[in-house]
Enzyme design. Structure first.
Site, mmCIF file in Angstrom:
data_model
loop_
_atom_site.group_PDB
_atom_site.id
_atom_site.type_symbol
_atom_site.label_atom_id
_atom_site.label_comp_id
_atom_site.label_asym_id
_atom_site.label_seq_id
_atom_site.Cartn_x
_atom_site.Cartn_y
_atom_site.Cartn_z
ATOM 1 N N ASN A 198 -9.847 -27.287 5.809
ATOM 2 C CA ASN A 198 -9.634 -27.977 7.095
ATOM 3 C C ASN A 198 -8.214 -28.485 7.300
ATOM 4 O O ASN A 198 -7.757 -28.580 8.430
ATOM 5 C CB ASN A 198 -10.568 -29.187 7.189
ATOM 6 C CG ASN A 198 -11.987 -28.789 7.506
ATOM 7 O OD1 ASN A 198 -12.285 -27.605 7.673
ATOM 8 N ND2 ASN A 198 -12.870 -29.756 7.571
ATOM 9 N N LYS A 238 -1.652 8.416 -0.475
ATOM 10 C CA LYS A 238 -1.208 8.335 0.926
ATOM 11 C C LYS A 238 -1.349 9.736 1.501
ATOM 12 O O LYS A 238 -1.151 10.694 0.770
ATOM 13 C CB LYS A 238 0.250 7.872 1.028
ATOM 14 C CG LYS A 238 0.540 6.548 0.356
ATOM 15 C CD LYS A 238 0.211 5.357 1.226
ATOM 16 C CE LYS A 238 0.294 4.063 0.414
ATOM 17 N NZ LYS A 238 0.073 2.840 1.178
ATOM 18 N N LYS A 278 -2.690 6.685 3.868
ATOM 19 C CA LYS A 278 -3.572 5.557 3.575
ATOM 20 C C LYS A 278 -5.031 5.912 3.831
ATOM 21 O O LYS A 278 -5.925 5.487 3.123
ATOM 22 C CB LYS A 278 -3.164 4.401 4.492
ATOM 23 C CG LYS A 278 -3.457 3.014 3.977
ATOM 24 C CD LYS A 278 -3.070 1.981 5.023
ATOM 25 C CE LYS A 278 -1.735 1.317 4.806
ATOM 26 N NZ LYS A 278 -1.725 0.272 3.784
ATOM 27 N N LYS A 293 -5.178 4.555 -7.362
ATOM 28 C CA LYS A 293 -6.063 3.622 -6.665
ATOM 29 C C LYS A 293 -6.328 4.054 -5.232
ATOM 30 O O LYS A 293 -5.473 4.627 -4.572
ATOM 31 C CB LYS A 293 -5.501 2.202 -6.689
ATOM 32 C CG LYS A 293 -4.255 1.991 -5.853
ATOM 33 C CD LYS A 293 -3.823 0.515 -5.820
ATOM 34 C CE LYS A 293 -4.264 -0.220 -4.580
ATOM 35 N NZ LYS A 293 -3.456 0.053 -3.375
ATOM 36 N N GLU A 323 -6.174 0.009 0.262
ATOM 37 C CA GLU A 323 -7.038 -1.153 0.511
ATOM 38 C C GLU A 323 -8.064 -0.959 1.635
ATOM 39 O O GLU A 323 -9.116 -1.611 1.590
ATOM 40 C CB GLU A 323 -6.197 -2.424 0.695
ATOM 41 C CG GLU A 323 -5.341 -2.529 1.949
ATOM 42 C CD GLU A 323 -4.055 -1.701 1.892
ATOM 43 O OE1 GLU A 323 -3.715 -1.215 0.792
ATOM 44 O OE2 GLU A 323 -3.414 -1.511 2.933
ATOM 45 N N ARG A 364 -4.639 -7.990 -2.413
ATOM 46 C CA ARG A 364 -4.513 -9.246 -1.667
ATOM 47 C C ARG A 364 -4.135 -9.034 -0.204
ATOM 48 O O ARG A 364 -3.540 -9.928 0.410
ATOM 49 C CB ARG A 364 -3.502 -10.143 -2.366
ATOM 50 C CG ARG A 364 -2.155 -9.457 -2.514
ATOM 51 C CD ARG A 364 -1.114 -10.286 -3.254
ATOM 52 N NE ARG A 364 0.160 -9.583 -3.196
ATOM 53 C CZ ARG A 364 1.342 -10.129 -3.432
ATOM 54 N NH1 ARG A 364 1.423 -11.390 -3.796
ATOM 55 N NH2 ARG A 364 2.443 -9.417 -3.328
ATOM 56 N N HIS A 410 -2.130 -8.066 -7.413
ATOM 57 C CA HIS A 410 -0.773 -7.756 -6.935
ATOM 58 C C HIS A 410 0.045 -9.053 -6.935
ATOM 59 O O HIS A 410 -0.413 -10.075 -6.427
ATOM 60 C CB HIS A 410 -0.844 -7.173 -5.530
ATOM 61 C CG HIS A 410 -1.495 -5.819 -5.508
ATOM 62 N ND1 HIS A 410 -0.892 -4.712 -4.986
ATOM 63 C CD2 HIS A 410 -2.690 -5.399 -5.996
ATOM 64 C CE1 HIS A 410 -1.694 -3.660 -5.132
ATOM 65 N NE2 HIS A 410 -2.794 -4.052 -5.741
ATOM 66 N N SER A 449 3.522 -3.411 -6.583
ATOM 67 C CA SER A 449 3.325 -2.362 -5.596
ATOM 68 C C SER A 449 4.039 -2.728 -4.311
ATOM 69 O O SER A 449 4.420 -3.869 -4.100
ATOM 70 C CB SER A 449 1.815 -2.221 -5.346
ATOM 71 O OG SER A 449 1.528 -1.087 -4.594
HETATM 72 C C1 CAP Z 1 1.672 0.177 -1.450
HETATM 73 C C2 CAP Z 1 0.420 -0.336 -0.838
HETATM 74 C C3 CAP Z 1 -0.059 -1.738 -1.187
HETATM 75 C C4 CAP Z 1 0.963 -2.835 -1.023
HETATM 76 C C5 CAP Z 1 0.406 -4.220 -0.852
HETATM 77 C C6 CAP Z 1 0.590 -0.233 0.655
HETATM 78 O O1 CAP Z 1 2.032 1.445 -0.948
HETATM 79 O O2 CAP Z 1 -0.651 0.486 -1.140
HETATM 80 O O3 CAP Z 1 -1.165 -1.999 -0.425
HETATM 81 O O4 CAP Z 1 1.703 -2.794 -2.202
HETATM 82 O O5 CAP Z 1 1.369 -5.210 -1.042
HETATM 83 O O6 CAP Z 1 -0.313 0.256 1.312
HETATM 84 O O7 CAP Z 1 1.605 -0.656 1.161
HETATM 85 P P1 CAP Z 1 3.501 2.015 -1.041
HETATM 86 P P2 CAP Z 1 1.347 -6.159 -2.322
HETATM 87 O O8 CAP Z 1 3.803 2.262 -2.487
HETATM 88 O O9 CAP Z 1 3.469 3.288 -0.245
HETATM 89 O O10 CAP Z 1 4.413 0.999 -0.441
HETATM 90 O O11 CAP Z 1 1.354 -5.260 -3.528
HETATM 91 O O12 CAP Z 1 2.601 -6.938 -2.184
HETATM 92 O O13 CAP Z 1 0.129 -6.993 -2.237
HETATM 93 MG MG MG Z 2 -2.098 -0.311 0.039
HETATM 94 MG MG MG Z 3 -16.411 -30.618 7.836
#
Ligand code: CAP
Ligand code: MG
Ligand code: MG
Length: 476
Positions: free
Chosen positions: A101, A153, A155, A179, A182, A274, A307, A384
């Site tokens: 809050n 990529k 993405k 990986k 996200e 994150r 990260h 990253s």
């Molecule tokens: C990196 C990445 C990650 C970011 C997130 C992207 O790709 O997969 O999500 O690193 O930031 O989509 O940007 P690239 P952080 O290597 O193509 O930049 O790690 O700071 O949380």
């Molecule tokens: Mg990413």
């Molecule tokens: Mg409350």
């Protein structure tokens, strides 16, 4: 001013019964700092914007107290009796108090949680990580160097087999870890189970050809608990133990998802992505908490890796100082913050074993030798965001450890000779750094690295080129 929340100079707050926090606070209309700080302490613990008439003497013993202020820097130190937090090691609940809050209070212009300290008596109640980078190192048979990864990529938008093909290319090029990005989930053009099946196929093939084990981190963040567990179980049924990690979008899926996976799957590397944190961690953001604080909470919650930023070497905002501090909070037994030193141990600070262990750590000895049963295990920094082979040495110079996973998406898949060459260039760049040979010189007889250097030096022009025109159906 709510005087019952003000105890300047109180030393009881160091007796182990309090979580300590430092905030930067600015009240609207010139409200004095001690005044507005008590309002923050009230709202983030037991109170409201007015004195509560029905408070009991016991409930008042649960008040957070402002124990120090620095008017010049607009800083306030607040101590929270940690017994106010949900029992059973619930990090989500701590954040709801400290970073809840208060960020909405109309009387505030700025409220940023800069640092936190968990006393040993509190740490006892939180699991911390289970499966660590050491376990992954063992599985991958990599002793010292960083673990080199990629994010596939584009993405999103590849079919499951197109996706797996790129995993294969990266792995046979020498990469260790791939990986999901996200937002990857169960999109219709790459159904989750087919993606896992195809990754398994690609992994087997790459392992046979290279004679090395490989790891894939799968995003299992989902709409609800059952779906998340269902996705985890698909992976467990199709992949070899050790060969997979579970990725959770810890900010958007939430701390409950992180802690659920930590508890249900202690034998799996838990990868905390994150995405979204920038809204509240960036320096320009007046409300929120910092990257070091986020990292400390993630370790408390049991993330195997999170990260922590590229220390301004890559594409994401972040300060070298904060990112390196965050990496230390993740990894070390004893980590220094801007305001607090954190000892990640349940043992009292005066215990000789602990003092010896901290001493050994400062001389570079591995955490694994300290007998971790009374210590919170380390979380692995994942580095990253806009990295490419030419930047890896720069980052290594800044961070001062090789205990991390680094993932390069664009930095690998944009290589003019393709993903496999991109992976090779990453390894070559690391070798150059390791052997202390200038990158350019080392690249003389290594085509992949040379092409990568040329490409990333000219990157700006290349990135700005128009996308290929795609005409699915010709008009008559
Ligand atoms: C990196 C990445 C990650 C970011 C997130 C992207 O790709 O997969 O999500 O690193 O930031 O989509 O940007 P690239 P952080 O290597 O193509 O930049 O790690 O700071 O949380
Ligand atoms: Mg990413
Ligand atoms: Mg409350």
């Amino acid at each position: 001013m709510q005087l019952q929340y003000l105890k300047l100079g109180n030393r009881d707050v160091f007796n182990g019964q309090y979580l300590l926090a430092t905030y930067r606070i600015r009240g609207k209309g010139g409200i004095p700092l001690d005044d507005i700080a008590t309002e923050v302490a009230a709202e983030s613990s037991t109170g409201s914007n007015v004195k509560i008439k029905v408070a009991t003497s016991y409930s008042e013993s649960m008040n957070a107290v402002v124990y120090r202020i620095d008017e010049e820097r607009n800083l306030a130190w607040i101590a929270y009796p940690w017994r106010i937090f949900d029992r059973g090691g619930n990090v989500q609940n701590i954040i709801t108090f400290l970073a809840g809050n208060v960020f909405g209070m109309s009387s505030l212009e700025e409220c940023k949680l800069l640092d936190v300290y968990f006393p040993p008596q509190m740490l006892v109640h939180y699991e911390g990580p289970s499966y660590t980078i050491s376990n992954m190192r063992e599985y991958l048979n990599i002793e010292k160097r960083p673990i080199f990864g990629t994010i596939i990529k584009p993405k999103i938008g590849l079919t499951s087999s197109e996706y797996a093909e790129l995993c294969y290319d990266f792995w046979v090029g020498g990469g260790d870890f791939v990986k999901n990005d996200e937002p990857q989930a169960d999109q219709d053009f790459a159904p989750f189970d087919m993606m896992v099946r195809d990754v398994r196929y690609a992994m087997d093939k790459a392992e046979q050809e290279t004679g090395r084990t490989k790891v894939h981190s799968f995003n299992i963040s989902s709409a609800d608990y059952d779906t998340m567990i269902h996705r985890a179980e698909i992976i467990r049924s199709m992949m070899k133990p050790g060969s997979y990690a579970f990725l959770i979008d810890g900010i958007t899926a939430g701390w409950m998802a992180v802690q659920t996976v930590r508890r249900k799957y202690p034998d799996v590397f838990l990868h905390f992505h994150r995405a979204g944190h920038g809204a509240f961690t960036r320096d320009e953001a007046p409300f929120g908490f910092t990257v070091p604080v986020l990292t400390k909470f993630a370790r408390l919650a049991g993330a195997s890796g999170i990260h922590t930023g590229t220390a301004a070497v890559g594409k994401m905002a972040g300060s070298p100082k904060e990112d390196v501090m965050a990496a230390n909070h993740a990894l070390k037994l004893f980590s220094k913050g801007d305001f607090f030193n954190q000892i990640w141990s349940e043992i009292p600070e005066k215990d000789q074993d602990l003092i010896n262990a901290i001493e050994k750590e400062s001389k570079g000895e591995s955490y694994n030798n300290f007998g971790s049963w009374r210590m919170t295990k380390p979380t692995c920094p994942i580095i990253s965001g806009g990295l490419n082979p030419t930047l890896i040495g720069k980052f290594l110079d800044v961070v001062g450890t090789q205990d991390f996973i680094t993932t390069m998406g664009g930095g690998v898949h944009s290589h003019p000779m393709g993903t496999k060459a991109g992976a090779k260039a990453v390894l070559q760049a690391y070798e150059a750094w390791e052997k202390k040979i200038p990158l350019e010189e080392y690249a003389n007889d290594k085509e992949e690295l040379r092409v990568a250097i040329d490409f990333f030096q000219k990157k700006k022009d290349v990135v700005n080129t128009q996308p290929k025109e795609f005409v699915p159906f010709q008009k008559e």
